[in-house]
Scaffold this active site. Structure first.
Site, PDB file in Angstrom:
ATOM      1  N   ASP A  30       6.009  -5.580   6.980  1.00  0.00           N
ATOM      2  CA  ASP A  30       4.654  -5.008   7.004  1.00  0.00           C
ATOM      3  C   ASP A  30       3.715  -5.996   6.306  1.00  0.00           C
ATOM      4  OD1 ASP A  30       2.470  -3.397   7.176  1.00  0.00           O
ATOM      5  OD2 ASP A  30       3.090  -2.004   5.602  1.00  0.00           O
ATOM      6  N   SER A  31       3.434  -7.078   7.000  1.00  0.00           N
ATOM      7  CA  SER A  31       2.718  -8.190   6.365  1.00  0.00           C
ATOM      8  C   SER A  31       1.208  -8.111   6.595  1.00  0.00           C
ATOM      9  CB  SER A  31       3.219  -9.498   6.968  1.00  0.00           C
ATOM     10  OG  SER A  31       2.955  -9.485   8.352  1.00  0.00           O
TER      11      SER A  31
ATOM     12  N   ASP B 289      -2.162 -10.672   7.621  1.00  0.00           N
ATOM     13  CA  ASP B 289      -2.266 -11.707   8.645  1.00  0.00           C
ATOM     14  C   ASP B 289      -1.541 -12.978   8.152  1.00  0.00           C
ATOM     15  OD1 ASP B 289      -4.397  -9.757   8.909  1.00  0.00           O
ATOM     16  OD2 ASP B 289      -5.056 -10.970  10.588  1.00  0.00           O
TER      17      ASP B 289
ATOM     18  N   ASP C 275       0.820  -1.219   0.000  1.00  0.00           N
ATOM     19  CA  ASP C 275       0.000   0.000   0.000  1.00  0.00           C
ATOM     20  C   ASP C 275       0.852   1.267   0.000  1.00  0.00           C
ATOM     21  OD1 ASP C 275       0.455   0.637   2.999  1.00  0.00           O
ATOM     22  OD2 ASP C 275      -0.349  -1.399   3.029  1.00  0.00           O
TER      23      ASP C 275
HETATM   24  N1  SPD Z   1      -5.590  -7.698  10.481  1.00  0.00           N
HETATM   25  C1  SPD Z   1      -4.748  -6.579  10.434  1.00  0.00           C
HETATM   26  C2  SPD Z   1      -3.374  -6.931  10.004  1.00  0.00           C
HETATM   27  C3  SPD Z   1      -2.705  -5.696   9.587  1.00  0.00           C
HETATM   28  C4  SPD Z   1      -1.279  -5.822   9.333  1.00  0.00           C
HETATM   29  N2  SPD Z   1      -0.884  -5.321   8.084  1.00  0.00           N
HETATM   30  C5  SPD Z   1      -1.221  -4.023   7.745  1.00  0.00           C
HETATM   31  C6  SPD Z   1      -0.621  -3.598   6.451  1.00  0.00           C
HETATM   32  C7  SPD Z   1      -0.703  -2.144   6.280  1.00  0.00           C
HETATM   33  N3  SPD Z   1       0.364  -1.615   5.535  1.00  0.00           N
END
Ligand code: SPD
Length: 269
Positions: free
Chosen positions: A150-151, A153, A83
């Site tokens: 920055d994964s 779930d 993103d």
């Molecule tokens: N269920 C929320 C998990 C969020 C983790 N990743 C967010 C990515 C935003 N760049």
């Protein structure tokens, strides 16, 4: 008007939707909505990834905590983060190179077109995008000062970013790592797994932030490696005035854990 629901272990969050801006199914199902009170929202495989309303609470803590805990980060890798929110924050620092590695080209393209939270970061000459699995990337990359994970779930395409081998590779490739580690309240299994599997970073700590659009709003992160908080106030001068959420007081406070969470962490580290 419709509602978007995200459920987790017997409870959930409801967000009022004004309209769906885009939906596509490739490597992952990607949806972008205009909501009533959280502005635009990105959902991947049914899970809220960010809303414009509170993404800074997440991205700034994920990025500035490790970046200001390293004495001089110049080369940075972001694993995931298609993103562009984490990339935007990394580029607020005086870095030479920021490599974003994401497995899903769709996320990058759709977010640039319909979301725009990268605020031009993908066009910055210091930014480089690599489309591939993050673990595969680590097997054959140069060393970075900081790696930021920055994964999504840990189900589906991102589960390779949560196993022990990933952290063994990462330990060889960076001084400092930070990663998002899910809800320590309602996703305890994911949280514990990440704490266990990140053990190649012998020195590691958990920190927390409030992210209202994530499960139960309490979110956790892990920092590992050769980090220090000694010169936070001085280092903050590098980005002062550029943050909406992060400051050195919030940084220090994020490491103050309640007793129940200290206990969880102690059991896993
Ligand atoms: N269920 C929320 C998990 C969020 C983790 N990743 C967010 C990515 C935003 N760049």
């Amino acid at each position: 008007m419709d509602w978007f629901y995200e459920y987790y272990n017997g409870c959930g969050l409801a967000i009022k939707i004004k309209r769906k801006l885009y939906e596509t199914k490739g490597v992952q199902k990607v949806e972008i909505y205009e909501t009533e009170s959280f502005r635009k929202m990105l959902v991947i495989d049914g899970k809220i990834q960010l809303t414009e309303f509170d993404e800074a609470f997440y991205h700034e803590m994920l990025v500035h905590v490790p970046m200001l805990s390293h004495k001089n980060p110049k080369n940075v890798a972001i694993v995931g983060g298609g993103d562009g929110g984490a990339l935007r924050e990394v580029l607020k620092h005086d870095v030479r190179r920021a490599v974003l590695v994401d497995i899903d080209r769709n996320v990058i393209e759709l977010c640039r077109k319909f979301l725009g939270i990268d605020r031009g970061a993908f066009d910055d000459e210091r930014a480089e995008v690599v489309i591939m699995d993050g673990k595969e990337f680590l097997k054959d990359c140069e060393r970075f000062d900081v790696i930021i994970v920055d994964s999504t779930d840990p189900v589906g395409v991102s589960d390779t970013l949560f196993d022990r081998e990933f952290f063994e590779l990462a330990r060889e490739k960076c001084d400092v790592i930070s990663l998002q580690s899910q809800s320590p309240l309602i996703q305890k299994e994911y949280f514990r797994t990440l704490l266990f599997n990140s053990s190649p970073f012998e020195r590691r700590e958990v920190y927390i932030s409030c992210v209202p659009s994530y499960p139960l709003a309490l979110w956790s992160f892990i920092i590992g490696g050769d980090y220090d908080f000694e010169s936070l106030d001085k280092r903050f001068e590098r980005i002062k005035g550029k943050t909406a959420h992060y400051n050195p007081e919030v940084h220090r406070a994020a490491f103050a854990l309640p007793e129940w969470l200290k206990k969880e962490v102690k059991e896993c580290i």
